[in-house]
Design an enzyme around this catalytic site. Sequence first.
Site, mmCIF file in Angstrom:
data_model
loop_
_atom_site.group_PDB
_atom_site.id
_atom_site.type_symbol
_atom_site.label_atom_id
_atom_site.label_comp_id
_atom_site.label_asym_id
_atom_site.label_seq_id
_atom_site.Cartn_x
_atom_site.Cartn_y
_atom_site.Cartn_z
ATOM 1 N N CYS A 270 33.701 0.986 29.029
ATOM 2 C CA CYS A 270 32.695 0.743 27.986
ATOM 3 C C CYS A 270 33.099 -0.305 26.945
ATOM 4 O O CYS A 270 32.266 -1.117 26.525
ATOM 5 C CB CYS A 270 32.366 2.033 27.227
ATOM 6 S SG CYS A 270 32.599 3.549 28.128
ATOM 7 N N ARG A 299 42.924 7.461 35.201
ATOM 8 C CA ARG A 299 42.777 8.732 34.497
ATOM 9 C C ARG A 299 43.834 9.706 34.973
ATOM 10 O O ARG A 299 44.096 9.787 36.178
ATOM 11 C CB ARG A 299 41.402 9.341 34.752
ATOM 12 C CG ARG A 299 40.287 8.520 34.142
ATOM 13 C CD ARG A 299 38.951 9.187 34.344
ATOM 14 N NE ARG A 299 37.884 8.280 33.927
ATOM 15 C CZ ARG A 299 36.595 8.513 34.115
ATOM 16 N NH1 ARG A 299 36.216 9.633 34.713
ATOM 17 N NH2 ARG A 299 35.684 7.654 33.714
ATOM 18 N N GLN A 317 34.872 1.948 39.432
ATOM 19 C CA GLN A 317 33.495 2.404 39.267
ATOM 20 C C GLN A 317 32.538 1.228 39.356
ATOM 21 O O GLN A 317 32.873 0.128 38.940
ATOM 22 C CB GLN A 317 33.316 3.017 37.878
ATOM 23 C CG GLN A 317 34.112 4.268 37.621
ATOM 24 C CD GLN A 317 33.906 4.719 36.190
ATOM 25 O OE1 GLN A 317 34.158 3.967 35.249
ATOM 26 N NE2 GLN A 317 33.436 5.935 36.021
ATOM 27 N N ASP A 319 30.230 0.271 37.389
ATOM 28 C CA ASP A 319 29.889 0.701 36.042
ATOM 29 C C ASP A 319 28.985 -0.321 35.359
ATOM 30 O O ASP A 319 29.194 -1.521 35.489
ATOM 31 C CB ASP A 319 31.199 0.832 35.248
ATOM 32 C CG ASP A 319 31.055 1.786 34.090
ATOM 33 O OD1 ASP A 319 29.958 2.334 33.890
ATOM 34 O OD2 ASP A 319 32.055 1.978 33.374
ATOM 35 N N HIS A 321 26.693 -0.937 31.497
ATOM 36 C CA HIS A 321 26.255 -0.486 30.176
ATOM 37 C C HIS A 321 25.013 -1.272 29.808
ATOM 38 O O HIS A 321 25.027 -2.504 29.861
ATOM 39 C CB HIS A 321 27.372 -0.661 29.163
ATOM 40 C CG HIS A 321 28.535 0.238 29.466
ATOM 41 N ND1 HIS A 321 29.562 -0.150 30.274
ATOM 42 C CD2 HIS A 321 28.776 1.522 29.121
ATOM 43 C CE1 HIS A 321 30.411 0.862 30.411
ATOM 44 N NE2 HIS A 321 29.962 1.891 29.725
ATOM 45 N N LYS A 400 23.907 13.572 29.591
ATOM 46 C CA LYS A 400 23.792 12.750 30.803
ATOM 47 C C LYS A 400 22.924 13.403 31.859
ATOM 48 O O LYS A 400 22.721 14.612 31.857
ATOM 49 C CB LYS A 400 25.176 12.457 31.368
ATOM 50 C CG LYS A 400 25.989 13.712 31.654
ATOM 51 C CD LYS A 400 27.367 13.365 32.202
ATOM 52 C CE LYS A 400 28.135 14.635 32.519
ATOM 53 N NZ LYS A 400 29.339 14.427 33.284
ATOM 54 N N HIS A 446 25.262 4.398 29.537
ATOM 55 C CA HIS A 446 26.393 4.218 30.457
ATOM 56 C C HIS A 446 25.882 4.732 31.797
ATOM 57 O O HIS A 446 25.314 5.826 31.851
ATOM 58 C CB HIS A 446 27.589 5.090 30.082
ATOM 59 C CG HIS A 446 28.038 4.985 28.660
ATOM 60 N ND1 HIS A 446 29.289 4.526 28.324
ATOM 61 C CD2 HIS A 446 27.432 5.310 27.499
ATOM 62 C CE1 HIS A 446 29.430 4.586 27.013
ATOM 63 N NE2 HIS A 446 28.314 5.056 26.482
HETATM 64 ZN ZN ZN Z 1 30.795 3.756 29.511
#
Ligand code: ZN
Length: 571
Positions: A270, A299, A317, A319, A321, A400, A446
């Site tokens: 992010c 992680r 990911q 990913d 935003h 979410k 996200h």
């Molecule tokens: Zn994020």
Amino acid sequence: MNENLDILRHSTSHLMAQAVKDLFPGVKVAIGPSIENGFYYDFDYDPGFTEEDLEKIEKRMKEIIATNIPIECKVMKRDEAFEFFTKMGETYKVKLLEDIHDAEVNTYTQGSFTDLCRGPHLPSTGKIKAFKLLSLAGAYWRGDEHNKMLTRIYGTAFPDEKSLKEYITFLEEVKKRDHRRLGKELDLFSISDEVGAGLVIYHPNGALLRYLLEDFERKEHLKRGYQFVYGPHIMKLDMWKKSGHFENYRENMYFTKIDEVEYGIKPMNCLAHIMVYKSQIRSYRDLPLRYFELGTVSRHEKSGVLHGLMRVREFTQDDAHIFSRPDQLHQEILGIIRFVQDVMAIFGFQFEMEISTRPSKSIGSDEDWERAEKALKEVLDSEGLPYELNEGDGAFYGPKIDIKLKDAIGRKWQCATIQCDFALPERFDLTYMDSDGKRKRPVMLHRVVLGAMERFIGVLIEHYGGKFPVWLAPVQVMIMNITDDQEPYVKNIYNTMIEEGIRAELDTRNEKLGLKIRESVVKKIPYMVIVGKNEMENDSIAVRIRDGGELKDIKVADFIHRIKEDNTLRR
Ligand SMILES: [Zn+2]
Ligand SMILES: [Zn+2]
């Protein structure tokens, strides 16, 4: 869980304990609950049990069923029970009693076996119709590694033979599809202790599979107005403090120090995307902005939960935003859901949705949380999409939508999520100039579609059972000759194919054709091109199709055309 099934399985665990005690004198029994899909019982028996023992135990269980002895409940005074189980040498039951402070306890007796148990149970052993003992495992007493390791026997029970058989077939199917086994057979990836737990090494075929998925994803994102960005793997600790990650997510993060300054290794992508947003003054006309990154994150997952590709410590990911005006939020969430629908249809997944709400560790005001939860619910409601509520399981910065895929054999996998966040824009003071000339806060979404590439690849391997559709198969065609005479001819075919972008491999070994075919079948390659004297003379090829069927005497150009069609149609 179905209550009747629960009682049946719990009663079968008692039956198993009775059989074990009959067969192995000196065994002490610990606990034996029913669980999802079955039951287990933990035993203290120093020699341990073998697979052959399981058969003996099953046989004894069947004998006890045949005698149809009653299962009787008796209420005992706690002291009486204490004495009873102490006399029997059942030290684990005595330990369990120490934690019970009621004046009276329930016991269940069937023949020579008595268990300390709340119940309820079936009235007699003859009511058990269909069961199977499945596996052995070690388990610490009370799950504590400081305690003694006991032997756990897992089993399952069903109301009838047919349902039991169906379940056993399902388990065999699960085993056959295990991505760890297939990953080795298809030479896709490895995870080695030498390197570290939960760290994936992609071999050429696995890397190619991942490349194909990533390539697919990039194109799908560009089509939907996303922009690509990249962020660094480490950021100063102050950034993670400002975002709330340090406060709320520290146990999952890794840290390092450079020139006396502390850094955190990113567990999420992010913050770099926030920095891109902040790099310019934004107007209401600029929004929404959709930043996409195939971002690798690290992680710290506990070693006990690591599992093949499904749960790892470093993963990438898909990913993104989205920075949106509040009035665009509905449209943007809907856009993501449509995106997920389109993509999952290609892979043949059905899915279910859940909305997860505020967890105990979280940032942001109550009002923001309410607004965000409402936004997510409104989109699903307006589209008539069903969902379940998952209280307290949201991200620390917002609620979410979790999307659970259903694979080819009905198992559910969490992959895509959509998170609505009013908190990070506040913390990083993100603004845009609105049409009324006032500075306002954007909302941040996200979202991931496939989720972690590692996990998604693991799910795909099991979903397809290793038989990837042609468009995704790392090797699409295996070309083989029958005798050495055709070697120059097949080499030519191979060269033509790879020049055309077909993922082909060549097997010109001086081996029997049968062996070459068998090896190609094990690798689950969609097409085998077989060339002998006749094909060479006719300037053609013969093709064996993985899922059955043959193409005889086909021209190379026509076959290449067919594969290109597979690629475009994603079949
Ligand atoms: Zn994020
Ligand atoms: Zn019980």
